[in-house]
Scaffold this motif. Structure first.
Motif, PDB file in Angstrom:
ATOM      1  N   CYS A  91      89.955 -49.270  11.269  1.00 25.85           N
ATOM      2  CA  CYS A  91      90.622 -50.246  10.941  1.00 25.85           C
ATOM      3  C   CYS A  91      91.599 -49.793   9.759  1.00 25.85           C
ATOM      4  O   CYS A  91      91.195 -48.997   8.946  1.00 25.85           O
ATOM      5  CB  CYS A  91      89.974 -51.332  10.741  1.00 25.85           C
ATOM      6  N   ALA A  92      92.846 -50.264   9.677  1.00 32.97           N
ATOM      7  CA  ALA A  92      93.713 -50.059   8.593  1.00 32.97           C
ATOM      8  C   ALA A  92      94.473 -51.232   8.031  1.00 32.97           C
ATOM      9  O   ALA A  92      94.765 -52.059   9.066  1.00 32.97           O
ATOM     10  CB  ALA A  92      94.569 -48.925   8.566  1.00 32.97           C
ATOM     11  N   SER A  93      94.908 -51.261   6.711  1.00 35.27           N
ATOM     12  CA  SER A  93      95.914 -52.162   6.591  1.00 35.27           C
ATOM     13  C   SER A  93      96.871 -51.886   5.620  1.00 35.27           C
ATOM     14  O   SER A  93      96.641 -50.635   4.999  1.00 35.27           O
ATOM     15  CB  SER A  93      95.022 -53.494   5.739  1.00 35.27           C
ATOM     16  N   SER A  94      97.937 -52.533   5.517  1.00 27.10           N
ATOM     17  CA  SER A  94      99.279 -52.213   4.692  1.00 27.10           C
ATOM     18  C   SER A  94      99.943 -53.366   4.245  1.00 27.10           C
ATOM     19  O   SER A  94      99.672 -54.430   4.918  1.00 27.10           O
ATOM     20  CB  SER A  94      99.809 -51.258   5.409  1.00 27.10           C
ATOM     21  N   GLY A  95     100.823 -53.283   3.483  1.00 24.85           N
ATOM     22  CA  GLY A  95     101.630 -54.260   2.980  1.00 24.85           C
ATOM     23  C   GLY A  95     101.460 -54.597   1.420  1.00 24.85           C
ATOM     24  O   GLY A  95     101.166 -53.793   0.441  1.00 24.85           O
ATOM     25  N   GLY A  96     101.683 -55.840   1.120  1.00 26.01           N
ATOM     26  CA  GLY A  96     101.364 -56.336  -0.354  1.00 26.01           C
ATOM     27  C   GLY A  96     102.777 -55.882  -1.099  1.00 26.01           C
ATOM     28  O   GLY A  96     104.047 -56.012  -0.604  1.00 26.01           O
ATOM     29  N   THR A  97     102.651 -55.399  -2.224  1.00 28.03           N
ATOM     30  CA  THR A  97     103.699 -55.236  -3.209  1.00 28.03           C
ATOM     31  C   THR A  97     103.808 -53.997  -3.326  1.00 28.03           C
ATOM     32  O   THR A  97     104.855 -53.462  -4.093  1.00 28.03           O
ATOM     33  CB  THR A  97     103.452 -55.662  -4.514  1.00 28.03           C
ATOM     34  N   GLU A  98     103.633 -52.875  -2.424  1.00 31.11           N
ATOM     35  CA  GLU A  98     104.028 -51.664  -2.788  1.00 31.11           C
ATOM     36  C   GLU A  98     105.123 -51.108  -2.128  1.00 31.11           C
ATOM     37  O   GLU A  98     105.734 -51.768  -1.397  1.00 31.11           O
ATOM     38  CB  GLU A  98     102.946 -50.557  -1.785  1.00 31.11           C
ATOM     39  N   VAL A  99     105.836 -50.352  -2.811  1.00 30.36           N
ATOM     40  CA  VAL A  99     107.074 -49.764  -2.294  1.00 30.36           C
ATOM     41  C   VAL A  99     107.252 -49.286  -1.113  1.00 30.36           C
ATOM     42  O   VAL A  99     107.993 -49.451  -0.238  1.00 30.36           O
ATOM     43  CB  VAL A  99     107.870 -48.991  -3.646  1.00 30.36           C
ATOM     44  N   THR A 102     102.002 -48.248   2.712  1.00 26.55           N
ATOM     45  CA  THR A 102     100.814 -47.277   2.719  1.00 26.55           C
ATOM     46  C   THR A 102      99.665 -47.849   3.387  1.00 26.55           C
ATOM     47  O   THR A 102      99.313 -48.925   3.288  1.00 26.55           O
ATOM     48  CB  THR A 102     100.525 -46.884   1.455  1.00 26.55           C
ATOM     49  N   GLN A 103      99.063 -47.024   4.330  1.00 27.41           N
ATOM     50  CA  GLN A 103      98.032 -47.674   4.956  1.00 27.41           C
ATOM     51  C   GLN A 103      96.937 -47.184   4.336  1.00 27.41           C
ATOM     52  O   GLN A 103      96.610 -45.898   4.152  1.00 27.41           O
ATOM     53  CB  GLN A 103      98.044 -47.089   6.546  1.00 27.41           C
ATOM     54  N   TYR A 104      95.767 -48.210   4.279  1.00 20.89           N
ATOM     55  CA  TYR A 104      94.330 -48.024   3.738  1.00 20.89           C
ATOM     56  C   TYR A 104      93.485 -48.243   4.916  1.00 20.89           C
ATOM     57  O   TYR A 104      93.569 -49.242   5.484  1.00 20.89           O
ATOM     58  CB  TYR A 104      94.134 -48.871   2.647  1.00 20.89           C
ATOM     59  N   PHE A 105      92.580 -47.210   4.858  1.00 16.88           N
ATOM     60  CA  PHE A 105      91.512 -47.208   6.059  1.00 16.88           C
ATOM     61  C   PHE A 105      90.374 -47.788   5.674  1.00 16.88           C
ATOM     62  O   PHE A 105      89.667 -47.356   4.519  1.00 16.88           O
ATOM     63  CB  PHE A 105      91.391 -45.821   6.622  1.00 16.88           C
TER      64      PHE A 105
END
Lengths: 114, 114
Positions: A91-99, A102-105
């Motif tokens: 599973c991964a997630s991405s988003g938020g305030t990053e320019v 980027t996916q984090y697993f």
């Protein structure tokens, strides 16, 4: 708890069983992903959810059924799987305030189908 | 077609030696580039990423990578490898914001000799 967590870490199931994989992200992200990682094969994107809406289904068999009740939780419901479905499910997630998106697993669920 | 190529499936280096892992990409627009590391049975951990600016980017664990547009490459380097660096390394390319799909390379497995 921080980051992306997945439960269970290991799962053994028979072909007639029904089980679910759970993913939770504590990063404030809006997008979540399911990947399948099989030995000697490239990482396969299965599903993408953005703000709880499914935006990608990579021709995944219907025996895999995703569910995203909110932006922090993602499930993968499994039923009548085949032995070739044995793999590491990430599973991964991405988003938020990053320019940069980027996916984090998470650590993955190692699935064995007997 | 968009693609990522990691030409080396396996690399073996001695502890203390320098390391370079190759990554070539094919992408129509300006790419966002990533390197991830995966220890056995674990998820993917982000080492570093590039999206603009200085073409030499620094990451965690003493790794760096250099973006070379003319060669469509984003090679990962480390001046002195430690035994704990033994793992599998994945290069990935992602699109601009709004495109959630990454394209992953097939990975390079690093073995470190004591």
């Amino acid at each position: 708890e921080t980051g992306v967590t997945q439960t269970p870490r290991h799962l053994v199931m028979g072909m007639t069983n029904k089980k679910s994989l759970k993913c939770e992200q504590h990063l404030g992200h809006n997008a979540m992903y399911w990947y399948k990682q099989s030995a000697k094969k490239p990482l396969e994107l299965m599903f993408v959810y953005n703000f709880k809406e499914q935006t990608e289904n990579n021709s995944v068999p219907s025996r895999f059924s995703p569910e995203c009740p909110n932006s922090s939780h993602l499930f993968l419901h499994l039923h009548t799987l085949q032995p070739e479905d044995s793999a590491l499910y990430l599973c991964a997630s991405s988003g938020g305030t990053e320019v940069v998106e980027t996916q984090y697993f998470g650590p993955g669920t190692r699935l064995l189908v007997l | 077609a968009q693609s990522v190529t990691q030409p080396d499936i396996h690399i073996t280096v001695s502890e203390g030696a320098s390391l370079e892992l190759r990554c070539n990409y094919s992408y129509g627009a300006t790419p966002y580039l990533f390197w991830y590391v995966q220890s056995p049975g674990q998820g993917l951990q982000l080492l570093l990423k590039y999206f603009s600016g200085d073409t030499l980017v620094q990451g965690i664990k003493g790794f760096e990578a250099e973006f070379k547009r003319s060669q469509s490459s984003f090679n990962l380097r480390k001046p002195s490898v430690h035994w704990s660096d033994a793992a599998e390394y994945f290069c990935a390319v992602g699109g601009t914001s709004g495109t959630y799909k990454y394209i992953f390379g097939t990975g390079t497995r690093l073995k470190v000799l004591a």
